[in-house]
Scaffold this active site. Structure first.
Site, PDB file in Angstrom:
ATOM      1  N   ASP A   1      -8.061  -2.692  14.116  1.00 44.50           N
ATOM      2  CA  ASP A   1      -9.410  -2.987  13.641  1.00 44.50           C
ATOM      3  C   ASP A   1      -9.438  -4.208  12.718  1.00 44.50           C
ATOM      4  O   ASP A   1     -10.461  -4.516  12.112  1.00 44.50           O
ATOM      5  CB  ASP A   1     -10.019  -1.760  12.925  1.00 44.50           C
ATOM      6  CG  ASP A   1      -9.236  -1.345  11.681  1.00 44.50           C
ATOM      7  OD1 ASP A   1      -8.191  -1.983  11.360  1.00 44.50           O
ATOM      8  OD2 ASP A   1      -9.658  -0.370  11.017  1.00 44.50           O
TER       9      ASP A   1
ATOM     10  N   ASP B   1       0.815  -1.216   0.000  1.00 40.90           N
ATOM     11  CA  ASP B   1       0.000   0.000   0.000  1.00 40.90           C
ATOM     12  C   ASP B   1       0.850   1.268   0.000  1.00 40.90           C
ATOM     13  O   ASP B   1       2.066   1.226   0.193  1.00 40.90           O
ATOM     14  CB  ASP B   1      -0.964  -0.009   1.196  1.00 40.90           C
ATOM     15  CG  ASP B   1      -0.310  -0.483   2.505  1.00 40.90           C
ATOM     16  OD1 ASP B   1       0.924  -0.503   2.592  1.00 40.90           O
ATOM     17  OD2 ASP B   1      -1.053  -0.818   3.430  1.00 40.90           O
TER      18      ASP B   1
ATOM     19  N   HIS C   1      -7.497  -4.582   9.996  1.00 37.44           N
ATOM     20  CA  HIS C   1      -7.130  -4.330   8.594  1.00 37.44           C
ATOM     21  C   HIS C   1      -5.826  -5.027   8.229  1.00 37.44           C
ATOM     22  O   HIS C   1      -4.930  -5.192   9.049  1.00 37.44           O
ATOM     23  CB  HIS C   1      -7.120  -2.829   8.255  1.00 37.44           C
ATOM     24  CG  HIS C   1      -6.019  -2.019   8.842  1.00 37.44           C
ATOM     25  ND1 HIS C   1      -6.232  -0.821   9.493  1.00 37.44           N
ATOM     26  CD2 HIS C   1      -4.664  -2.197   8.871  1.00 37.44           C
ATOM     27  CE1 HIS C   1      -5.070  -0.324   9.877  1.00 37.44           C
ATOM     28  NE2 HIS C   1      -4.103  -1.134   9.521  1.00 37.44           N
TER      29      HIS C   1
ATOM     30  N   GLU D   1      -9.890  -1.976   5.197  1.00 39.30           N
ATOM     31  CA  GLU D   1     -10.582  -1.734   6.457  1.00 39.30           C
ATOM     32  C   GLU D   1     -11.790  -2.664   6.571  1.00 39.30           C
ATOM     33  O   GLU D   1     -12.202  -3.283   5.581  1.00 39.30           O
ATOM     34  CB  GLU D   1     -11.050  -0.267   6.512  1.00 39.30           C
ATOM     35  CG  GLU D   1      -9.912   0.763   6.377  1.00 39.30           C
ATOM     36  CD  GLU D   1      -9.118   0.975   7.677  1.00 39.30           C
ATOM     37  OE1 GLU D   1      -9.160   0.102   8.578  1.00 39.30           O
ATOM     38  OE2 GLU D   1      -8.448   2.023   7.775  1.00 39.30           O
TER      39      GLU D   1
HETATM   40  C1  F6R Z   1       1.372  -1.307   6.225  1.00 39.00           C
HETATM   41  C2  F6R Z   1       0.062  -1.931   6.303  1.00 39.00           C
HETATM   42  C3  F6R Z   1      -0.759  -1.919   7.553  1.00 39.00           C
HETATM   43  C4  F6R Z   1       0.047  -2.211   8.812  1.00 39.00           C
HETATM   44  C5  F6R Z   1      -0.839  -2.169  10.047  1.00 39.00           C
HETATM   45  C6  F6R Z   1      -0.044  -2.404  11.322  1.00 39.00           C
HETATM   46  O1  F6R Z   1       1.929  -1.482   4.942  1.00 39.00           O
HETATM   47  O2  F6R Z   1      -0.371  -2.457   5.339  1.00 39.00           O
HETATM   48  O3  F6R Z   1      -1.799  -2.849   7.427  1.00 39.00           O
HETATM   49  O4  F6R Z   1       0.632  -3.482   8.686  1.00 39.00           O
HETATM   50  O5  F6R Z   1      -1.477  -0.933  10.118  1.00 39.00           O
HETATM   51  O6  F6R Z   1       0.858  -1.365  11.510  1.00 39.00           O
HETATM   52  P1  F6R Z   1       1.978  -1.405  12.640  1.00 39.00           P
HETATM   53  O7  F6R Z   1       2.942  -2.472  12.231  1.00 39.00           O
HETATM   54  O8  F6R Z   1       2.629  -0.049  12.605  1.00 39.00           O
HETATM   55  O9  F6R Z   1       1.296  -1.727  13.907  1.00 39.00           O
END
Ligand code: F6R
Length: 239
Positions: A132, A66, A134, A139
């Site tokens: 959440d 992403d 994701h 989401e």
């Molecule tokens: C990042 C991504 C997100 C993160 C998620 C957890 O490329 O796709 O889904 O993996 O938000 O983020 P952290 O590791 O910062 O807790």
């Protein structure tokens, strides 16, 4: 799903060994990348192994999950910048073989799935998980058959990610992300989660129902997924 529970340091090392094994078998593997805090230990370990000559990425291609809409690769909060700084500049990869969805030219972003297909498909996709549920920026409520698309970020996700920006107003409102189907097409998946803030969602996606309300729960249906957890993230699992 195979669940591996170990210290934060050890899960980074053990996940890194998966890459060592894969690249020994298939030096030109296609890897799916993630950003955020969670993969930093793994990326540091991969850089260390590469410097020690124990792994080489010279024939590897990568596709990241992403990118924020509106940020180009020179912005220090863009995911392209993150990947260059935390991994690509520290390993022997050809930067031309690394792909992050464009946050600027988002029209036709579903072409990203075609690029992945043309490269042979993803051998090993790395994922973190949001509180959440994701994965990527898919989401709750994202359809299972989604491919790469633009999403509006949940307010909660923006708040969580605002720690990297000087204020929440600077956090982009939209992102482009691989879809759930794009992720599920990967031949292998590694999801990592660290810390007690992830404990509830870890329990929900592993032990709860498979539901679009918990995007990561779809991984229960993936034939080759490994979940690496530290003890805090695993604390609420019943078995
Ligand atoms: C990042 C991504 C997100 C993160 C998620 C957890 O490329 O796709 O889904 O993996 O938000 O983020 P952290 O590791 O910062 O807790």
């Amino acid at each position: 799903m195979k669940i591996i529970i170990d210290t934060e340091e050890n899960i980074a090392k053990r996940a890194a060994q998966r890459y060592v094994e894969l690249l020994k078998e298939k030096p030109d593997a296609v890897l799916g990348g993630a950003t955020g805090s969670t993969p930093l230990g793994l990326y540091a370990e991969l850089a260390r192994l590469c410097a020690a000559g124990e792994i080489s990425f010279k024939d590897v291609k990568t596709f990241n999950l992403d990118e924020y809409v509106g940020l180009d690769g020179s912005h220090d909060q863009s995911y392209r910048y993150f990947m260059n700084k935390n991994l690509f500049e520290k390993i022997d990869i050809d930067i031309n073989n690394t792909h992050v969805p464009s946050g600027i030219n988002t029209e036709g972003c579903e072409q990203y799935d075609e690029e992945i297909k043309a490269a042979g498909g993803i051998d090993l996709q790395l994922l973190g998980i949001g509180v959440d549920g994701h994965i990527g920026f898919n989401e709750p409520g994202t359809p299972w058959d989604s491919v790469t698309h633009v999403v509006e970020l949940e307010q909660n996700t923006r708040e969580v990610n605002s720690r990297f920006f000087s204020s929440i107003d600077e956090v982009p409102t939209h992102a482009v992300t691989m879809g759930i189907k794009t992720v599920m097409n990967a031949r292998g998946i590694i999801l990592m989660a660290i810390g007690k803030s992830k404990a509830e969602i870890v329990k929900a996606f592993i032990e709860g129902p498979v539901t679009e309300e918990v995007p990561a729960s779809i991984l229960q249906l993936h034939p080759n997924t490994e979940v690496y957890l530290d003890p805090e993230a695993a604390a609420l699992l019943s078995k």
